[in-house]
Design an enzyme around this catalytic site. Sequence first.
Site, PDB file in Angstrom:
ATOM      1  N   HIS A  53      -4.724  -3.363  -2.895  1.00 59.10           N
ATOM      2  CA  HIS A  53      -4.263  -2.521  -3.935  1.00 59.10           C
ATOM      3  C   HIS A  53      -4.318  -3.011  -5.453  1.00 59.10           C
ATOM      4  O   HIS A  53      -3.424  -2.642  -6.191  1.00 59.10           O
ATOM      5  CB  HIS A  53      -2.919  -1.741  -3.482  1.00 59.10           C
ATOM      6  CG  HIS A  53      -3.290  -0.872  -2.253  1.00 59.10           C
ATOM      7  ND1 HIS A  53      -3.740   0.399  -2.243  1.00 59.10           N
ATOM      8  CD2 HIS A  53      -3.200  -1.318  -0.951  1.00 59.10           C
ATOM      9  CE1 HIS A  53      -3.741   0.868  -1.069  1.00 59.10           C
ATOM     10  NE2 HIS A  53      -3.397  -0.180  -0.131  1.00 59.10           N
ATOM     11  N   LYS A  98     -11.509   0.664  -2.517  1.00 60.87           N
ATOM     12  CA  LYS A  98     -10.144   1.256  -3.294  1.00 60.87           C
ATOM     13  C   LYS A  98     -10.507   1.309  -4.805  1.00 60.87           C
ATOM     14  O   LYS A  98     -11.544   2.198  -5.150  1.00 60.87           O
ATOM     15  CB  LYS A  98      -8.764   0.737  -2.855  1.00 60.87           C
ATOM     16  CG  LYS A  98      -8.656   1.340  -1.587  1.00 60.87           C
ATOM     17  CD  LYS A  98      -7.354   0.327  -0.648  1.00 60.87           C
ATOM     18  CE  LYS A  98      -7.331   0.973   0.570  1.00 60.87           C
ATOM     19  NZ  LYS A  98      -6.570   0.109   1.701  1.00 60.87           N
ATOM     20  N   SER A 116       0.660  -1.204   0.157  1.00 60.75           N
ATOM     21  CA  SER A 116       0.043  -0.043  -0.076  1.00 60.75           C
ATOM     22  C   SER A 116       0.674   1.164   0.053  1.00 60.75           C
ATOM     23  O   SER A 116       0.447   2.201  -0.548  1.00 60.75           O
ATOM     24  CB  SER A 116      -0.848  -0.060   1.399  1.00 60.75           C
ATOM     25  OG  SER A 116      -0.405  -0.017   2.317  1.00 60.75           O
TER      26      SER A 116
HETATM   27  C1  LIG Z   1      -6.949  -0.018   2.795  1.00 63.49           C
HETATM   28  C2  LIG Z   1      -6.274  -1.464   3.127  1.00 63.49           C
HETATM   29  C3  LIG Z   1      -7.044  -1.995   4.159  1.00 63.49           C
HETATM   30  C4  LIG Z   1      -8.449  -1.892   4.788  1.00 63.49           C
HETATM   31  O1  LIG Z   1      -9.427  -1.943   3.911  1.00 63.49           O
HETATM   32  P1  LIG Z   1     -10.627  -0.670   4.416  1.00 63.49           P
HETATM   33  O2  LIG Z   1     -11.645  -1.262   3.481  1.00 63.49           O
HETATM   34  O3  LIG Z   1     -10.008   0.638   3.963  1.00 63.49           O
HETATM   35  O4  LIG Z   1     -10.775  -1.036   5.955  1.00 63.49           O
HETATM   36  C5  LIG Z   1      -6.430  -3.546   4.377  1.00 63.49           C
HETATM   37  N1  LIG Z   1      -5.351  -3.908   3.750  1.00 63.49           N
HETATM   38  C6  LIG Z   1      -4.732  -2.952   3.058  1.00 63.49           C
HETATM   39  C7  LIG Z   1      -3.475  -3.688   2.453  1.00 63.49           C
HETATM   40  C8  LIG Z   1      -4.934  -1.601   2.861  1.00 63.49           C
HETATM   41  O5  LIG Z   1      -4.483  -0.915   2.041  1.00 63.49           O
END
Ligand SMILES: *Cc1c(COP(=O)(O)O)cnc(C)c1O
Length: 414
Positions: free
Chosen positions: A221, A252, A193
């Site tokens: 991601h 995302k 990330s």
């Molecule tokens: C953003 C993220 C999460 C959390 O997901 P949310 O839906 O924002 O709670 C989990 N793992 C990774 C690698 C992330 O970047």
Amino acid sequence: MNDFDRELSARLDTLKEQGLFRELRRVDSTQGTHLQVGDRRLLNFSSNDYLGLASHPVLREAAIQAVERYGAGSGAARLLCGSLAPHHELEAALAAFKGTAAALTFSNGYATALGAITALVGAGDVVVIDRLAHACLVDAARLSGAKLRVFAHNNLEDLERILQWADRRKSGTETGGPGRRARTLIVTESVFSMDGDQAPLREIVALKERHGAWLMVDEAHATGLFGEHRRGLAEALGVAERIEIQMGTLGKALGAAGGYVAGSRTLVDFLVNRARSFLFSTAPVPAQAAAARAAIELVRADAGARLRDRLWETARLAADALRTAGWAMPTTPGFIVPLMLGDESRAVEAARKLREQGLYLPAVRYPTVARGQARLRVTLTAAHTDADIDQLAAALAAAVPAAPDFRHAPTRPA
Ligand SMILES: *Cc1c(COP(=O)(O)O)cnc(C)c1O
């Protein structure tokens, strides 16, 4: 000020001295390439809305329809009476998209990691996790009560050394709790990330098979962005079917919110019974599920392929522009570009100067990344125009001298 607030205030002062104090910035617009912040309209390079779907008309319409049909709230946890049709439709769409037998959704990715890992392993088991894995994976592993071992980032020798240790430990005592074997669970992200680099999933899959370990891959991601069907990096590398637990977020590239696990029917049945963040939490609102489902259908279709192609094009353009400006760039362009500054206060100051230049690009620092590894994290999206990328390069040139010699040495965040 009372004693309670005085104590907290002193702790905040410490954060401020270290350049680690954070504040919310109110945004008065939709999520997109431009954000209305106070009286300014800023060009945004900080969102994870990689395909520009967060305010896409198809997702909006799906959310509105769901509100009309199912209302605003979901009433209860899924197992009580909150298992509304949009959740089932979303899960069917997800399983079809991911090519798995089943899928289960959670309120968000954080809750997904917490629920899944604590359900699968416990005291007597071992979790082996990449040093740069997301905080929710680390928190989940800690909460599970399993022994936590961290391997150096993307380092296969280190991972193997720990797996060998876990094997020796297992053969000594079968300590997996009443009536079951001790288990080893490997946990990693696929695309990281904060650094944008990729895990060697083929090699990790081979290792976990050799050692009889389980593997959980967080595609937060990569979902919607990699592979022929845009299922994620595991698809692109041809190993998706060999991964026990594929997780990701719907917040995302998919532009909505929520988290998922995709895998076997048995895995999903097991999590419905044992994942505490699923069991003891009100179901996401119908609009959330409906928007996520619309995003999946869109990403699966040709429109998804076009958006993905445009994302890679903006990534290439940005990499070229930033390299020309003197920043160290990886050879393969990515849509997550860390501009390493190191010192926390320096990164905060750079972000402030960029805001003056009309750019929204907050400093990423401890505890999101390790101390001394502060950076500007540039994220590209399919919605950025070529002119937006020119503006990024110009603003950086005016406000932040490149630090191409900074040695990026990933160390574990908190
Ligand atoms: C953003 C993220 C999460 C959390 O997901 P949310 O839906 O924002 O709670 C989990 N793992 C990774 C690698 C992330 O970047």
